[in-house]
Design a protein around this motif. Structure first.
Motif, PDB file in Angstrom:
ATOM      1  N   TYR A   1       0.758  -1.322  -0.040  1.00 38.73           N
ATOM      2  CA  TYR A   1       0.194  -0.004   0.112  1.00 38.73           C
ATOM      3  C   TYR A   1       0.747   1.233  -0.150  1.00 38.73           C
ATOM      4  O   TYR A   1       0.362   2.268  -0.078  1.00 38.73           O
ATOM      5  N   GLY A   2       2.185   1.183   0.088  1.00 34.47           N
ATOM      6  CA  GLY A   2       2.811   2.280   0.249  1.00 34.47           C
ATOM      7  C   GLY A   2       3.354   2.935   1.491  1.00 34.47           C
ATOM      8  O   GLY A   2       4.566   3.478   1.419  1.00 34.47           O
ATOM      9  N   SER A   3       2.413   2.818   2.345  1.00 36.23           N
ATOM     10  CA  SER A   3       2.890   3.549   3.503  1.00 36.23           C
ATOM     11  C   SER A   3       1.664   3.002   4.673  1.00 36.23           C
ATOM     12  O   SER A   3       0.603   2.449   4.159  1.00 36.23           O
ATOM     13  N   GLN A   4       2.045   3.202   6.111  1.00 36.54           N
ATOM     14  CA  GLN A   4       1.030   2.614   6.983  1.00 36.54           C
ATOM     15  C   GLN A   4      -0.235   3.408   6.842  1.00 36.54           C
ATOM     16  O   GLN A   4      -1.065   2.806   6.699  1.00 36.54           O
ATOM     17  N   ARG A   5       0.037   4.610   6.485  1.00 39.19           N
ATOM     18  CA  ARG A   5      -1.337   5.528   6.356  1.00 39.19           C
ATOM     19  C   ARG A   5      -1.972   5.203   5.041  1.00 39.19           C
ATOM     20  O   ARG A   5      -3.396   4.924   5.268  1.00 39.19           O
ATOM     21  N   ASP A   6      -1.393   4.935   4.192  1.00 37.95           N
ATOM     22  CA  ASP A   6      -2.451   4.407   3.032  1.00 37.95           C
ATOM     23  C   ASP A   6      -2.984   3.034   3.299  1.00 37.95           C
ATOM     24  O   ASP A   6      -4.268   2.628   2.627  1.00 37.95           O
ATOM     25  N   PHE A   7      -2.133   2.149   3.882  1.00 39.79           N
ATOM     26  CA  PHE A   7      -2.856   0.862   4.260  1.00 39.79           C
ATOM     27  C   PHE A   7      -3.959   0.988   5.046  1.00 39.79           C
ATOM     28  O   PHE A   7      -5.054   0.498   5.064  1.00 39.79           O
ATOM     29  N   ASP A   8      -3.890   1.775   6.205  1.00 40.93           N
ATOM     30  CA  ASP A   8      -4.856   2.302   7.232  1.00 40.93           C
ATOM     31  C   ASP A   8      -6.192   2.543   6.451  1.00 40.93           C
ATOM     32  O   ASP A   8      -7.283   2.193   6.788  1.00 40.93           O
ATOM     33  N   ILE A   9      -6.103   3.587   5.546  1.00 38.26           N
ATOM     34  CA  ILE A   9      -7.080   4.208   4.711  1.00 38.26           C
ATOM     35  C   ILE A   9      -7.988   2.829   3.907  1.00 38.26           C
ATOM     36  O   ILE A   9      -9.056   2.826   4.067  1.00 38.26           O
ATOM     37  N   ASN A  10      -7.247   2.340   3.150  1.00 35.97           N
ATOM     38  CA  ASN A  10      -7.745   1.249   2.500  1.00 35.97           C
ATOM     39  C   ASN A  10      -8.407   0.127   3.224  1.00 35.97           C
ATOM     40  O   ASN A  10      -9.543  -0.309   2.968  1.00 35.97           O
ATOM     41  N   ASP A  11      -7.778  -0.095   4.406  1.00 37.40           N
ATOM     42  CA  ASP A  11      -8.146  -1.150   5.185  1.00 37.40           C
ATOM     43  C   ASP A  11      -9.501  -0.834   5.709  1.00 37.40           C
ATOM     44  O   ASP A  11     -10.327  -1.750   5.796  1.00 37.40           O
ATOM     45  N   ARG A  12      -9.525   0.312   6.326  1.00 34.97           N
ATOM     46  CA  ARG A  12     -10.984   0.878   7.164  1.00 34.97           C
ATOM     47  C   ARG A  12     -11.930   1.022   5.860  1.00 34.97           C
ATOM     48  O   ARG A  12     -12.935   0.382   6.162  1.00 34.97           O
ATOM     49  N   MET A  13     -11.535   1.529   4.925  1.00 33.55           N
ATOM     50  CA  MET A  13     -12.685   1.736   3.746  1.00 33.55           C
ATOM     51  C   MET A  13     -13.164   0.260   3.186  1.00 33.55           C
ATOM     52  O   MET A  13     -14.374   0.028   3.041  1.00 33.55           O
ATOM     53  N   ALA A  14     -12.118  -0.455   3.278  1.00 26.30           N
ATOM     54  CA  ALA A  14     -12.505  -1.981   2.336  1.00 26.30           C
ATOM     55  C   ALA A  14     -13.668  -2.579   3.501  1.00 26.30           C
ATOM     56  O   ALA A  14     -14.620  -3.083   2.932  1.00 26.30           O
ATOM     57  N   LYS A  15     -13.248  -2.489   4.786  1.00 24.20           N
ATOM     58  CA  LYS A  15     -13.879  -3.076   5.660  1.00 24.20           C
ATOM     59  C   LYS A  15     -15.344  -2.767   5.793  1.00 24.20           C
ATOM     60  O   LYS A  15     -16.214  -3.161   6.160  1.00 24.20           O
ATOM     61  N   LEU A  16     -15.322  -1.106   5.959  1.00 20.58           N
ATOM     62  CA  LEU A  16     -16.627  -0.451   6.075  1.00 20.58           C
ATOM     63  C   LEU A  16     -17.546  -0.867   4.874  1.00 20.58           C
ATOM     64  O   LEU A  16     -18.641  -1.152   5.290  1.00 20.58           O
ATOM     65  N   VAL A  17     -16.999  -1.078   3.707  1.00 18.02           N
ATOM     66  CA  VAL A  17     -17.870  -1.354   2.529  1.00 18.02           C
ATOM     67  C   VAL A  17     -18.338  -2.701   2.829  1.00 18.02           C
ATOM     68  O   VAL A  17     -19.614  -3.238   2.636  1.00 18.02           O
ATOM     69  N   ALA A  18     -17.408  -3.681   3.051  1.00 20.09           N
ATOM     70  CA  ALA A  18     -17.589  -5.200   3.056  1.00 20.09           C
ATOM     71  C   ALA A  18     -18.523  -5.639   4.105  1.00 20.09           C
ATOM     72  O   ALA A  18     -19.379  -6.366   3.952  1.00 20.09           O
ATOM     73  N   SER A  19     -18.732  -4.844   5.342  1.00 20.27           N
ATOM     74  CA  SER A  19     -19.682  -5.157   6.357  1.00 20.27           C
ATOM     75  C   SER A  19     -20.963  -4.551   6.362  1.00 20.27           C
ATOM     76  O   SER A  19     -21.763  -4.697   7.182  1.00 20.27           O
ATOM     77  N   ASP A  20     -21.313  -3.953   5.071  1.00 17.12           N
ATOM     78  CA  ASP A  20     -22.591  -3.304   4.950  1.00 17.12           C
ATOM     79  C   ASP A  20     -23.424  -3.867   3.928  1.00 17.12           C
ATOM     80  O   ASP A  20     -23.121  -4.342   2.596  1.00 17.12           O
TER      81      ASP A  20
END
Lengths: 664, 664
Positions: B26-45
């Motif tokens: 993901y290129g950085s911890q920050r980018d990983f975090d954003i992607n991870d959070r957004m992906a899970k937000l969508v996946a859980s809905d």
């Protein structure tokens, strides 16, 4: 502007007689006539329209398929079509259906594996379609490895029955076409268990559904396995899932031509040679090669015609832009595919001769040519289906953005074709079978065994190991002997290199596994040689018709040299040719494109495809593409209303910033 | 057996730390975090479920897309997501929608080509989604050649308006996403006619639909262009057709940042450098390269996990069969694709750096690096999208028969991805642009111009023309310097060979046309060198995490050596390496596969894809494939009833031989 031929100018450029070429393509006047009549019969009947097929929801598509199948059968009987005509008729309906499996797998399985009594009982029922059958072999967990099937057929001597059972989830039958919703019967493959022994996998005729109300019989669970790749395409077929809970069938429903089970449950091998099975595989695979050439010819027709209609860039002084077919990059992608269609066609025609030859020999108890015939049909099946699948997608890309529309016909053609790379032998598994045969052939050379048929060239081992291509100028590549020698040298040296690498392994099976990627490449080299050499052989026959032979020679050269260029790594790595000779081949190929160009549209017209069979606005015979694309757009169901369903619930609240009030 | 990890054994084999690799991907911890959070937000809905998507008829699919878009916007606002988060959030909804064009093309077009006043007026409306916009450029008859567009915008000085008009059928706008059913506005590209002169193609903001009832405005004809390739896929998008019958817009709706039209209809060029347009192209194409790595990573995840679950052949004494990932043929097809995903990822990361660098220079009025940056983004766009499209289909084939089911996720991934080869520059057209740049660079070498950036290697012309690879043993191919030199030599010699061939033509444009196939190949060689060298550069950085660097080195070698093997014809034809060295490279590649094998599942886990985003039963994280495939089958609409609709009309009369009585 109906009736105007926008491609007339292209057609006028042709240097050969299209009607003669049609006969060459179909193999004979008779074959052409049957195909032409059947194609037109289907095309002119509105029931067989394919127009809205890619828009239909699955249930509607399936019902439409049932209708076409029933109506098709009705027409076949009304018109009193012969078996051969009926087969073609179904082909041109061009919509995968349960009938494909009924006629193409169920009946042949009974015919090939059943006894005379079984033929007498079951074939008339099937041939009148009073029963509908499928071919239930693959399981959820088992595909290529037939010997790994889990379904069991246990003989019960008390009742003289077999008990068909699915012991695990992975033993569920999975994929058989026609099974999901239609078949009343199936030839089911199961492990024969009798006498406490596992006698391997055999076929059993099992009734699946009631002939009265179509419900599954007790113990039988059946369904459709769901959507497959693409719009329309194979979704007209009810590929099915099936499991058995101790379903009993009479003993005489095991197909017993090769192995008999007695009343007591004893197994006896008949004296029918097991090699007959290979004869059937040769048959099925030669039809697949022939079908590959047809599928490829359809894609190439669409891409060629549209490449003449489409213009982009190159406008001079406000004049029309350049036809995209005039770009060398387009020619370099398209013309080798056009040449491949012809090359595969002739390979297929030769395979059908080979099948007859093998059958004659089998009947005389001569099994000597079977391994070679088996290897070359396996190899050609793999080569032609992989190349065709890739080529259809390449043709779609050659049509630019519009190729992505279903109305281009190419998405469906691709989706419906790609399974050919997997069924009847996964293409990689088949290449490894070919490689095994090649390595064996090489290993036997020193013992003086004279290889025959498609491996006859290996008999000239000494020459092929030391020969050097004599090509000095680009034109030298036009000589069939130059081409043939280069392909033979490359194929042989790759096979020898594999054999040498293999010999360094203590365990030859381990070596075979480790080197399988190299072996697959050697097999491809051999198969490409076969295609090239059969094309060259074809040109040695007298072929009547103005300009026919000349343009076929050009296509043969294009096929050979484009293949050489694409795989020049092999040719150079084996020192079959020099880098300089490789460059000359590419130069010559470019010159050849100029000879193909004026004949391109005529070469695809020679396939004689109706607009119905093509199913493509981009590939229309008359080239009237844009107005028809425009008209077709309005048939999209979304255009039934100007304002789409969902506007009030979703779009309006969004625009009005009232989503917080909306029910979502 | 929910909760069981069937791939746990595979995960235990990994020799590196997966969490660290996620950060690298993901290129950085920050980018990983954003992607991870957004992906899970969508996946859980549950609203964002994709479960039945490939079964939905077009109208239902479209309505479902409207719902997801509206609900998505609602959630974005409720959660107060940043622009960056919202963009990711929409990505993970993973269903093409009008919002893609609104945010990705409409708004950037206004931002890039509009004046400050236009920004002030239109951007707030668009950013609050009080208007919805599309990007109406391509026409029925005009794609790649933007300068050939036919739509006209004629200035009428009497009313101070432009008259937007579609003079021909082929001038109908065709393809713009979001146009067909949703957009209220569009940036419409048209030929500016004023003062009796044609001033070329410019952008105009045109309102298309009423903001009150969503009906098209007078003179505006709009519709959806119909079904596109695949199930689900891009059919959730309303690609549209649009024509204008003398539609009038105020003068201030022409985007006037670069060219102004005065009240009197006079044109004035602003002092804004036209090169800014290239800056935007660099931006868009670098995102396409990054997206390619993501699409490829999804396909590779599915194929890798399923190759571990699937077993076929090789059972010893009744034990389990061999995992298909253990076959070398499978590894030889799959592992280069896995390596490519990482290679393209790093190329994308480097391109995003390049974009920043170019932007900084542009702002300092330094346009010197623009041609090189433009060529390399064009080339990498072409290379990575073509490779990814092919790779997705190869991954589908690697999944055998089950890959053909929509529930495998791969058919949809393929169908939704392939347009990337055509949009934002047709891949072949782009390669020719790269080739033009290469040939120019070669021609300037003699004049002492020092090439920089990705063509810097050409500065070592003398060395590259005479150097010989020093590889003697297979292990020598592990050295980055050996790899780099071979790729540089090949690319340079191919470019030089093209230049030499071109010099033999009197007319250089004719030569360019004639040699375009050679030129495209030279461009590919150059682009592959870029990918290899950026991967090697990446490995020079410090990369923390247990075992990370080691396995990335292996992947870099696999990418380089598999590319070398696939294109060995180039390397041998240019004598960059010898046949013996080519064979050693393939041997080394095989050894490398053994190092990839135990890490394979961990390497795809590192992409961090949720099961929702993958949308594949074969690629499930837990490997629980067969029971889930079985369950999914029963959700097929055809299974709603045991006896299918159409039985009474078509199947029963067929079986009962009563078709002559049936109404067909």
């Amino acid at each position: 502007m109906e009736g105007v031929d926008y491609l007339a100018q292209e057609r006028n450029k042709a240097g050969f007689d299209v009607d003669s070429m049609k006969i060459v393509w179909y193999g004979s006047q008779r074959d052409f006539d049957i195909n032409d009549r059947m194609a037109k019969l289907v095309a002119s009947d509105p029931v067989f329209s394919k127009e809205n097929r890619t828009m239909l929801p699955r249930k509607d598509l399936f019902k439409n398929t049932l209708k076409k199948a029933a109506y098709g059968w009705k027409r076949i009987r009304e018109l009193n079509l012969t078996f051969e005509e009926a087969t073609k008729f179904r082909t041109y309906i061009d919509q995968p259906a349960f009938t494909d499996l009924h006629w193409g797998m169920f009946i042949p399985a009974i015919r090939g594996q059943g006894t005379d009594e079984q033929h007498k009982k079951w074939l008339p029922l099937a041939q009148k379609m009073q029963i509908i059958g499928c071919y239930a072999q693959t399981e959820l967990g088992h595909g290529s490895n037939v010997q790994g099937l889990e379904t069991t057929a246990t003989f019960d001597p008390k009742t003289d029955e077999f008990v068909i059972h699915s012991p695990t989830l992975t033993s569920s039958k999975w994929w058989p076409g026609g099974l999901g919703k239609v078949s009343t019967h199936g030839v089911v493959y199961a492990r024969l268990l009798t006498d406490g022994q596992d006698h391997g996998v055999h076929g059993f005729i099992v009734q699946l559904r009631s002939l009265e109300d179509h419900t599954p019989l007790p113990g039988v669970t059946i369904g459709d396995i769901g959507m497959k790749f693409g719009n329309g395409a194979y979704n007209s077929m009810d590929n099915g899932v099936l499991s058995f809970d101790h379903v009993r069938i009479p003993r005489d429903q095991m197909l017993m031509r090769v192995l008999q089970v007695s009343r007591e449950g004893k197994c006896t091998q008949s004296d029918v040679p097991r090699q007959l099975i290979y004869g059937t595989m040769v048959y099925v695979r030669q039809t697949i090669v022939s079908d590959a050439s047809v599928a490829l010819s359809r894609a190439v027709t669409i891409a060629t015609r549209y490449s003449c209609v489409r213009r982009q860039f190159g406008s001079q002084n406000g004049g029309p832009e350049t036809q995209v077919i005039d770009y060398k990059t387009q020619q370099n992608r398209l013309f080798p595919l056009l040449a491949s269609a012809y090359a595969f066609r002739f390979a297929g025609q030769w395979l059908s001769w080979l099948y007859k030859d093998v059958t004659d020999k089998l009947q005389a108890n001569d099994f000597s040519t079977l391994p070679e015939a088996h290897a070359c049909t396996a190899g050609l099946k793999s080569l032609t289906t992989s190349a065709t699948a890739d080529a259809i997608e390449e043709c779609r890309k050659l049509c630019g953005g519009h190729g992505y529309l279903c109305t281009s016909g190419l998405p469906e053609l691709f989706a419906v074709y790609v399974p050919a790379c997997t069924y009847e032998g996964d293409n990689v598994v088949l290449l490894l079978q070919v490689a095994r045969f090649l390595v064996k052939t090489v290993s036997q050379l020193s013992s003086g065994n004279k290889p025959a048929g498609t491996v006859a060239y290996m008999g000239r081992a000494e020459h092929l190991m030391k020969c050097r291509s004599s090509v000095e100028r680009a034109e030298d590549w036009l000589k069939p002997s130059s081409i043939l020698e280069a392909f033979e040298t490359r194929a042989f040296r790759m096979a020898v290199a594999c054999s040498q690498s293999l010999s360094q392994f203590a365990n030859s099976e381990e070596g075979f596994a480790e080197l399988s990627a190299d072996l697959a490449e050697a097999a491809i080299a051999h198969c490409q040689l076969i295609v090239v050499s059969k094309f060259i052989d074809k040109l040695k026959e007298p072929i009547p018709g103005k300009g026919i032979k000349q343009i076929l020679e050009v296509l043969c050269q294009v096929y050979a040299l484009s293949t050489l260029h694409k795989h020049q790594g092999d040719f150079l790595a084996t020192a079959s040719i020099t880098p300089k000779q490789a460059a000359l081949a590419f130069t010559q190929l470019r010159h050849l494109y100029s000879q193909v160009r004026p004949n391109a549209v005529a070469l695809v017209d020679s396939f004689n495809h109706t607009d119905h069979y093509l199913g493509s606005i981009l590939g229309r015979y008359d080239g009237n593409v844009y107005p028809k694309l425009y008209d077709a757009a309005w048939k999209e169901p979304l255009n039934d209303t100007v304002v789409p369903d969902g506007y009030k619930e979703y779009i309006r609240p969004l625009l009005k910033n009232q989503l917080h009030l909306a029910k979502l």
